[in-house]
Write a protein that holds these residues in place. Structure first.
Motif, mmCIF file in Angstrom:
data_model
loop_
_atom_site.group_PDB
_atom_site.id
_atom_site.type_symbol
_atom_site.label_atom_id
_atom_site.label_comp_id
_atom_site.label_asym_id
_atom_site.label_seq_id
_atom_site.Cartn_x
_atom_site.Cartn_y
_atom_site.Cartn_z
ATOM 1 N N PHE A 1 -20.007 54.295 21.506
ATOM 2 C CA PHE A 1 -21.344 53.944 21.032
ATOM 3 C C PHE A 1 -21.830 54.945 19.997
ATOM 4 O O PHE A 1 -21.245 56.004 19.803
ATOM 5 C CB PHE A 1 -22.329 53.861 22.199
ATOM 6 N N PHE A 2 -22.920 54.586 19.306
ATOM 7 C CA PHE A 2 -23.530 55.447 18.300
ATOM 8 C C PHE A 2 -25.046 55.387 18.458
ATOM 9 O O PHE A 2 -25.589 54.449 19.032
ATOM 10 C CB PHE A 2 -23.125 55.016 16.885
ATOM 11 N N ALA A 3 -25.716 56.420 17.939
ATOM 12 C CA ALA A 3 -27.177 56.468 17.960
ATOM 13 C C ALA A 3 -27.701 55.793 16.701
ATOM 14 O O ALA A 3 -27.246 56.074 15.590
ATOM 15 C CB ALA A 3 -27.657 57.908 18.025
ATOM 16 N N ALA A 4 -28.688 54.921 16.891
ATOM 17 C CA ALA A 4 -29.284 54.204 15.773
ATOM 18 C C ALA A 4 -30.668 54.758 15.456
ATOM 19 O O ALA A 4 -31.424 55.110 16.356
ATOM 20 C CB ALA A 4 -29.394 52.722 16.098
ATOM 21 N N ASP A 5 -30.982 54.829 14.163
ATOM 22 C CA ASP A 5 -32.329 55.158 13.726
ATOM 23 C C ASP A 5 -33.208 53.966 14.100
ATOM 24 O O ASP A 5 -32.948 52.845 13.658
ATOM 25 C CB ASP A 5 -32.328 55.373 12.213
ATOM 26 N N PRO A 6 -34.234 54.169 14.943
ATOM 27 C CA PRO A 6 -35.033 53.030 15.403
ATOM 28 C C PRO A 6 -35.642 52.193 14.284
ATOM 29 O O PRO A 6 -35.590 50.961 14.341
ATOM 30 C CB PRO A 6 -36.120 53.675 16.264
ATOM 31 N N LEU A 7 -36.198 52.832 13.258
ATOM 32 C CA LEU A 7 -36.825 52.059 12.190
ATOM 33 C C LEU A 7 -35.809 51.208 11.444
ATOM 34 O O LEU A 7 -36.064 50.041 11.124
ATOM 35 C CB LEU A 7 -37.584 52.965 11.226
ATOM 36 N N LYS A 8 -34.626 51.776 11.178
ATOM 37 C CA LYS A 8 -33.582 51.007 10.494
ATOM 38 C C LYS A 8 -33.062 49.887 11.388
ATOM 39 O O LYS A 8 -32.749 48.797 10.913
ATOM 40 C CB LYS A 8 -32.458 51.932 10.046
ATOM 41 N N LYS A 9 -33.001 50.144 12.698
ATOM 42 C CA LYS A 9 -32.575 49.101 13.634
ATOM 43 C C LYS A 9 -33.601 47.969 13.639
ATOM 44 O O LYS A 9 -33.257 46.794 13.586
ATOM 45 C CB LYS A 9 -32.400 49.676 15.044
ATOM 46 N N PHE A 10 -34.886 48.305 13.698
ATOM 47 C CA PHE A 10 -35.932 47.286 13.716
ATOM 48 C C PHE A 10 -35.885 46.464 12.428
ATOM 49 O O PHE A 10 -36.058 45.244 12.453
ATOM 50 C CB PHE A 10 -37.317 47.915 13.895
ATOM 51 N N GLN A 11 -35.641 47.122 11.289
ATOM 52 C CA GLN A 11 -35.544 46.411 10.013
ATOM 53 C C GLN A 11 -34.347 45.467 10.005
ATOM 54 O O GLN A 11 -34.438 44.338 9.526
ATOM 55 C CB GLN A 11 -35.452 47.399 8.857
ATOM 56 N N ALA A 12 -33.207 45.932 10.535
ATOM 57 C CA ALA A 12 -32.014 45.086 10.584
ATOM 58 C C ALA A 12 -32.268 43.859 11.461
ATOM 59 O O ALA A 12 -31.913 42.736 11.079
ATOM 60 C CB ALA A 12 -30.818 45.888 11.111
ATOM 61 N N SER A 13 -32.904 44.068 12.603
ATOM 62 C CA SER A 13 -33.205 42.939 13.488
ATOM 63 C C SER A 13 -34.161 41.962 12.818
ATOM 64 O O SER A 13 -33.984 40.746 12.913
ATOM 65 C CB SER A 13 -33.795 43.433 14.810
ATOM 66 N N ALA A 14 -35.169 42.486 12.126
ATOM 67 C CA ALA A 14 -36.127 41.621 11.421
ATOM 68 C C ALA A 14 -35.448 40.823 10.317
ATOM 69 O O ALA A 14 -35.883 39.710 9.987
ATOM 70 C CB ALA A 14 -37.265 42.459 10.848
ATOM 71 N N ALA A 15 -34.349 41.373 9.770
ATOM 72 C CA ALA A 15 -33.595 40.673 8.723
ATOM 73 C C ALA A 15 -32.595 39.681 9.296
ATOM 74 O O ALA A 15 -31.845 39.051 8.556
ATOM 75 C CB ALA A 15 -32.877 41.690 7.840
ATOM 76 N N GLY A 16 -32.565 39.552 10.612
ATOM 77 C CA GLY A 16 -31.700 38.568 11.243
ATOM 78 C C GLY A 16 -30.383 39.089 11.781
ATOM 79 O O GLY A 16 -29.570 38.318 12.276
ATOM 80 N N VAL A 17 -30.155 40.395 11.722
ATOM 81 C CA VAL A 17 -28.921 40.972 12.268
ATOM 82 C C VAL A 17 -28.998 40.915 13.790
ATOM 83 O O VAL A 17 -29.955 41.412 14.384
ATOM 84 C CB VAL A 17 -28.723 42.426 11.793
ATOM 85 N N THR A 18 -28.015 40.302 14.415
ATOM 86 C CA THR A 18 -28.007 40.237 15.876
ATOM 87 C C THR A 18 -26.992 41.195 16.488
ATOM 88 O O THR A 18 -27.216 41.703 17.579
ATOM 89 C CB THR A 18 -27.720 38.804 16.372
ATOM 90 N N ASP A 19 -25.880 41.464 15.809
ATOM 91 C CA ASP A 19 -24.878 42.415 16.296
ATOM 92 C C ASP A 19 -25.062 43.724 15.544
ATOM 93 O O ASP A 19 -24.645 43.854 14.385
ATOM 94 C CB ASP A 19 -23.471 41.866 16.098
ATOM 95 N N ILE A 20 -25.689 44.700 16.171
ATOM 96 C CA ILE A 20 -26.047 45.957 15.511
ATOM 97 C C ILE A 20 -24.812 46.735 15.046
ATOM 98 O O ILE A 20 -24.874 47.446 14.047
ATOM 99 C CB ILE A 20 -26.956 46.798 16.433
ATOM 100 N N ALA A 21 -23.683 46.560 15.722
ATOM 101 C CA ALA A 21 -22.456 47.245 15.290
ATOM 102 C C ALA A 21 -22.073 46.876 13.859
ATOM 103 O O ALA A 21 -21.479 47.682 13.145
ATOM 104 C CB ALA A 21 -21.306 46.935 16.242
ATOM 105 N N SER A 22 -22.447 45.695 13.432
ATOM 106 C CA SER A 22 -22.087 45.241 12.081
ATOM 107 C C SER A 22 -22.821 46.012 10.986
ATOM 108 O O SER A 22 -22.406 45.962 9.825
ATOM 109 C CB SER A 22 -22.355 43.745 11.939
ATOM 110 N N VAL A 23 -23.876 46.730 11.342
ATOM 111 C CA VAL A 23 -24.616 47.530 10.351
ATOM 112 C C VAL A 23 -24.630 49.008 10.734
ATOM 113 O O VAL A 23 -25.504 49.757 10.310
ATOM 114 C CB VAL A 23 -26.050 46.991 10.138
ATOM 115 N N GLN A 24 -23.643 49.432 11.508
ATOM 116 C CA GLN A 24 -23.584 50.819 11.961
ATOM 117 C C GLN A 24 -23.712 51.805 10.811
ATOM 118 O O GLN A 24 -24.466 52.778 10.902
ATOM 119 C CB GLN A 24 -22.293 51.085 12.727
ATOM 120 N N ASN A 25 -22.986 51.594 9.717
ATOM 121 C CA ASN A 25 -23.002 52.544 8.599
ATOM 122 C C ASN A 25 -24.393 52.714 8.003
ATOM 123 O O ASN A 25 -24.717 53.783 7.498
ATOM 124 C CB ASN A 25 -22.019 52.116 7.505
ATOM 125 N N GLU A 26 -25.215 51.681 8.068
ATOM 126 C CA GLU A 26 -26.556 51.737 7.481
ATOM 127 C C GLU A 26 -27.602 52.329 8.429
ATOM 128 O O GLU A 26 -28.619 52.849 7.973
ATOM 129 C CB GLU A 26 -27.030 50.340 7.052
#
Length: 167
Positions: free
Chosen positions: A80-105
């Motif tokens: 697992f990896f630690a996600a920046d909450p704000l970037k995670k919330f933005q990814a989810s708002a953009a429709g990303v459902t699998d957070i692993a797919s945006v790990q680098n961001e």
């Protein structure tokens, strides 16, 4: 209804979840130190199911001032990896459902929350305060290795409940 009854049932009402939470003992900041695997505690909140779908692993409390509030599985689903909450919330708002797919961001190596003792629902207990979001997670002790969490987010119509088990 007890915590164990709710786990067996697979879901509870919001009122039942609140009553279970209120019946549990407070916990301390020191007790939380370590890595915890999370799971949902479905109680009718609009976010029920979303964390599991996103690949949420749990939380890591390094010390009172160094917390990784959102850990997600990597693509291999074993680490697992630690996600920046704000970037995670933005990814989810953009429709990303699998957070692993945006790990680098969204991955971060910096803590993004801290722990403090705060009164909530009539008891002083350990709470996790996000650095950049209006969210506080409060914790109550089920047993030495299990916590019931209650997420209080400004603007939410209810409390989101979740379970943490010590890794």
């Amino acid at each position: 209804m007890t915590f164990e009854d709710a786990i067996k049932a697979g879901k509870v009402t919001t009122d039942a979840a609140g009553a279970i939470f209120d019946g549990l003992a407070p916990t301390s900041v020191e007790t939380l130190i370590g890595t915890w695997k999370g799971s949902e505690f479905p109680s009718g909140h609009p976010n029920d199911g979303l964390l599991a779908q996103s690949g949420w692993f749990g939380k890591r409390f390094r010390d009172a001032d160094s917390v990784d509030p959102l850990l997600f599985y990597k693509a291999d689903r074993t680490t697992f990896f630690a996600a920046d909450p704000l970037k995670k919330f933005q990814a989810s708002a953009a429709g990303v459902t699998d957070i692993a797919s945006v790990q680098n961001e969204i991955e971060t190596h910096e803590p993004t929350a801290r722990l403090r003792m705060i009164e909530y629902r009539g008891k002083v207990t350990a709470a996790m305060i996000y650095d950049q979001a209006p969210i506080i997670d409060y914790f109550r002790k089920v047993d030495d290795d299990t916590l019931l969490g209650a997420m209080d987010r400004r603007g939410d119509k209810g409390t989101y409940f979740f379970v943490l088990r010590r890794v």
